[in-house]
Motif scaffolding. Structure first.
Motif, PDB file in Angstrom:
ATOM      1  N   LYS A 161      -4.492   4.758  14.803  1.00 22.87           N
ATOM      2  CA  LYS A 161      -4.219   4.426  13.409  1.00 22.87           C
ATOM      3  C   LYS A 161      -5.279   5.059  12.515  1.00 22.87           C
ATOM      4  N   VAL A 162      -4.836   5.546  11.360  1.00 20.48           N
ATOM      5  CA  VAL A 162      -5.730   6.223  10.430  1.00 20.48           C
ATOM      6  C   VAL A 162      -5.981   5.317   9.228  1.00 20.48           C
ATOM      7  N   ARG A 163      -7.245   5.156   8.852  1.00 22.09           N
ATOM      8  CA  ARG A 163      -7.582   4.393   7.650  1.00 22.09           C
ATOM      9  C   ARG A 163      -7.968   5.369   6.552  1.00 22.09           C
ATOM     10  N   PHE A 164      -7.257   5.280   5.421  1.00 21.36           N
ATOM     11  CA  PHE A 164      -7.473   6.183   4.300  1.00 21.36           C
ATOM     12  C   PHE A 164      -8.455   5.599   3.306  1.00 21.36           C
ATOM     13  N   GLU A 165      -9.036   6.495   2.515  1.00 24.29           N
ATOM     14  CA  GLU A 165      -9.949   6.072   1.456  1.00 24.29           C
ATOM     15  C   GLU A 165      -9.212   5.357   0.325  1.00 24.29           C
ATOM     16  N   GLN A 166      -7.944   5.687   0.114  1.00 24.82           N
ATOM     17  CA  GLN A 166      -7.151   5.106  -0.966  1.00 24.82           C
ATOM     18  C   GLN A 166      -5.921   4.405  -0.404  1.00 24.82           C
ATOM     19  N   PRO A 167      -5.401   3.407  -1.115  1.00 24.36           N
ATOM     20  CA  PRO A 167      -4.126   2.819  -0.710  1.00 24.36           C
ATOM     21  C   PRO A 167      -2.982   3.787  -0.966  1.00 24.36           C
ATOM     22  N   LEU A 168      -1.914   3.645  -0.206  1.00 22.09           N
ATOM     23  CA  LEU A 168      -0.738   4.485  -0.395  1.00 22.09           C
ATOM     24  C   LEU A 168      -0.110   4.216  -1.762  1.00 22.09           C
ATOM     25  N   LYS A 169       0.409   5.255  -2.392  1.00 22.85           N
ATOM     26  CA  LYS A 169       1.141   5.096  -3.645  1.00 22.85           C
ATOM     27  C   LYS A 169       2.582   4.687  -3.392  1.00 22.85           C
ATOM     28  N   ILE A 170       3.136   5.138  -2.288  1.00 20.41           N
ATOM     29  CA  ILE A 170       4.513   4.821  -1.921  1.00 20.41           C
ATOM     30  C   ILE A 170       4.536   4.431  -0.456  1.00 20.41           C
ATOM     31  N   GLN A 171       5.473   3.554  -0.109  1.00 22.87           N
ATOM     32  CA  GLN A 171       5.516   3.067   1.259  1.00 22.87           C
ATOM     33  C   GLN A 171       6.113   4.122   2.180  1.00 22.87           C
TER      34      GLN A 171
END
Length: 332
Positions: free
Chosen positions: A62-72
């Motif tokens: 699983k990858v953790r991004f610096e920002q939340p997703l804008k779209i699911q």
């Protein structure tokens, strides 16, 4: 930095989602009305929606991004991760005046190419205290990510674009800017726009600006989740752009907040009559709400589920929405 891509599939579910899943997006004729992003005329940049993002860590696949997703990410909206490839980052231009030769302005899209600064396929770059004179496009962001333009200005003869966020440019900040009055007026058949978003661009912020001319140009191809805030504008001598097959002016979550219009011109200001699931708040200087933008034929029909709040009310210290958000959730 990696590239997260969603496929724009044949059922256009991704585009409907970017439009806030409003009722009008369900029956929208994407292939014909939005041919340049969804139909046979689309360019290579619009077979996917592409969002560069920093990956902080990978844990058990699983990858953790610096920002939340804008779209699911749904099963019917297939997505993939790609390497970003070589690019320019952490580079800037500061304390500069770019004065182009005073060439006669041409008709629309026949510009001679007198420009200012262009950020193309870069991230974390900047321009600070840069003044551009006699340009066709003073500042351009093309597939640019997380760039900051501060203290920028432009003047001289009339131009085509002051600032353009185009071709999937995301999360850029343009602040403390000024578009000066044109010392040489526009020629017949040319079009001045202003501060632009287009081409599925998202997360871009224009704040703390003074516009002596120009307008808020959403150039179709459905930009979404963009903010203009704490701007004073003399809304004149300009029009929004976009081809007749370039789809809706706006996607979801477009916000105009704390805007003062000095000449009572509604064009492109209160956009909740044409932008889905969007918000305008604290717009002053207008006699009545509304955008004057044509909706029939190219934009979404039915209830857009948008809100106009505090119309005609000066929001005072809350005029800059980004500042309000930062006060509530400080950057760490």
């Amino acid at each position: 930095m990696i590239l997260l891509e969603w496929e724009i599939g044949a059922d256009y579910g991704l585009l409907r989602h970017m439009a806030g899943d409003v009722h009008g997006a369900e029956g929208y004729d994407w292939e014909t009305r939005a041919a340049t992003i969804a139909g046979p005329s689309r360019g290579d940049d619009f077979f996917t929606w592409s969002w560069p993002v920093k990956a902080l860590e990978v844990l058990e696949g699983k990858v953790r991004f610096e920002q939340p997703l804008k779209i699911q990410i749904d099963a019917d909206m297939p997505a993939r991760l790609r390497a970003l490839g070589p690019t320019v980052y952490n580079s800037g231009v500061e304390g500069l005046t770019i004065e182009n030769a005073l060439r006669k302005q041409t008709t629309h899209n026949m510009n001679p190419g007198s420009n200012g600064v262009c950020f193309q396929a870069v991230y974390d770059c900047w321009a600070s205290e840069v003044h551009v004179l006699n340009a066709d496009c003073a500042f351009s962001l093309t597939s640019a990510k997380s760039c900051t333009l501060t203290g920028i200005s432009a003047g001289g003869r009339s131009m085509h674009h002051f600032v353009a966020c185009r071709t999937q440019s995301h999360d850029n900040l343009i602040e403390n800017f000024e578009l000066e009055p044109c010392t040489t007026p526009a020629v017949e058949g040319s079009y001045l726009h202003g501060i632009n978003v287009e081409g599925l661009s998202s997360g871009n912020v224009y704040r703390r600006g003074l516009m002596q001319t120009g307008t808020f140009d959403s150039h179709r191809q459905m930009p979404f989740e963009n903010l203009r805030t704490a701007i004073t504008i003399n809304n004149k001598d300009a029009v929004p752009g976009g081809a007749r097959d370039a789809g809706p002016y706006f996607g979801a979550r477009t916000v105009h907040w704390g805007i003062h219009v000095s000449n009572d011109n509604n064009l492109c200001m209160d956009i909740t009559d044409v932008a889905p699931r969007s918000l305008t708040a604290g717009i002053t200087g207008l006699s009545k709400p509304g955008s004057i933008l044509p909706r029939a034929g190219m934009d979404f029909e039915g209830d857009l589920e948008s809100e106009t709040l505090a119309f005609g009310v000066d929001l005072g210290e809350a005029r800059d929405l980004l500042e309000v958000q930062r006060a509530i959730c400080p950057l760490t």
